[in-house]
Design a protein around this motif. Structure first.
Motif: not given
Length: 397
Positions: A56-68, A73-77, A102-109
């Motif tokens: 899987d060369l592009h998966g970002d579903a982990f973001e839902r575990q970080m910020m459901p 927020d939940f810890p990154i580990d 990203s230039w955004e703060p928060g989840l994609r900073s």
């Protein structure tokens, strides 16, 4: 490590499904058409498909575990450990976590991207899947250029993508539901978010030079590059000239054809195939596949999608399963330069999945071997009796 014998099964060898047995020794496939010999662990694969593990060369579903939920927020580990379990349980043995800077703060900073990169490096020995860092650079994030340059030069980035969602962001400012979602993700007030967008857009003239500099650093570091959402053949050509020879989600057929004509890898989202179309209303992946304009399917935002997509393509008569599987295994391995996986062959990495395909549209994962280790098993009756320990080994002990 324990040698593993996979008995029987319809294994994807080359371009054919062949009834055979495999022997895994250490991290690699030691023998195809093998006998059990002294393997201590044996798995009954009869009536199952034996396939190369998914890449899987592009998966970002982990973001839902970080910020459901927005603002929760939940810890990154913790999030990454759960994402690893999800990836493995869906047959993904090599995962590139697509992390937006990203230039955004928060989840994609940039701060969050840094934290993710460091956490992946720390936890990598604990993961069942071979876990890598795919850095998705929002090209208007000019303030992060120096730090990303350092990450690339230090070899901490496994894939590097150029993203430009600024036009979409500006357009969505006039759509209350989408605007509210963006604001919630950043944690800013609506007023502060508007001011931030204005400041970022005002620096548009600086973006092309920044992209060129970062591409040069990536080339020097031999990091493979992607361009995201190419809109025109000219855009694809510009990124190819910078060294980005992977076209990720080209948004129209004309651009995909331009990519294919130059031998670029072309990536579409597996959820697009499973759902029967793009959630954005753009290109339909199955149409591109039918026209030979897709070489990779990525999980994108949903880990189960790659396994399901390959079997749906086969069930719909779009491609034989042997060819559909290449889109989620050999194709992405080739695009990312991982020549040691994506196929079942001697001396290749032992990333192997066993699948029950009794229900063609709902394949059931039975077992996953990743890097020579049995890391997932849903049917313990498939384990065969342990081979007796050789007498000379007992004496030696």
């Amino acid at each position: 490590m324990t040698d593993i014998f996979i008995e029987g099964g319809r294994a994807l060898i080359g371009t054919e499904l062949i009834e055979t047995s495999l022997l895994v020794s250490g991290t690699d496939i030691a023998e195809v058409d093998a006998s059990r010999g002294r393997a201590r662990l044996s798995i009954d694969a009869r009536n199952l498909l034996v396939l190369p593990g998914i890449v899987d060369l592009h998966g970002d579903a982990f973001e839902r575990q970080m910020m459901p939920r927005a603002g929760v927020d939940f810890p990154i580990d913790v999030a990454l450990a759960d994402s690893d379990r999800q990836a493995i349980s869906n047959g993904i043995t090599t995962v590139f976590h697509a992390t937006t800077c990203s230039w955004e703060p928060g989840l994609r900073s940039a701060d969050n991207a840094r934290g993710l990169m460091e956490a992946i490096e720390r936890q990598r020995p604990q993961f069942a899947a071979d876990t890598r860092f795919h850095l998705r650079h929002e090209t208007y994030n000019l303030d992060a250029e120096a730090e990303m340059t350092q990450w690339l030069a230090e070899g901490r980035v496994d894939l590097f993508a150029f993203n430009d969602h600024m036009d979409g962001t500006v357009a969505d400012m006039a759509k209350p539901r989408k605007r509210n979602r963006m604001v919630e993700r950043t944690g800013l007030s609506a007023e502060d978010f508007d001011k931030l967008v204005d400041r970022v857009v005002a620096r548009a003239a600086e973006v092309p030079a920044s992209v060129s500099r970062l591409a040069a650093v990536a080339r020097a570091a031999e990091v493979r590059m992607l361009s995201h959402d190419d809109a025109t053949p000219a855009m694809r050509r510009e990124f190819r000239e910078l060294g980005a020879d992977i076209a990720e989600f080209p948004i129209n057929e004309e651009t995909a054809r331009a990519a294919a004509s130059h031998g670029d890898a072309i990536v579409y989202g597996a959820p697009n195939v499973v759902r029967g179309g793009s959630h954005t209303g753009w290109t339909k992946a199955s149409d591109m596949i039918a026209k030979g304009l897709c070489s990779v399917l990525a999980s994108d935002y949903y880990y189960p999608a790659q396994l399901l997509a390959a079997f749906r393509l086969a069930a719909d008569g779009m491609l034989p399963l042997t060819e559909a599987w290449s889109l989620v295994s050999a194709g992405p391995a080739r695009a990312t330069g991982l020549t040691d996986r994506g196929v079942l062959a001697e001396c290749r990495r032992a990333d192997i999945i066993l699948v029950d395909d009794t229900a063609p549209l709902r394949p059931r994962l039975i077992a996953v071997i990743s890097g020579g280790k049995l890391v997932h098993l849903t049917d313990a009756t498939r384990l065969l009796a342990t081979a007796p320990t050789p007498r000379e080994a007992v004496v030696a002990a």
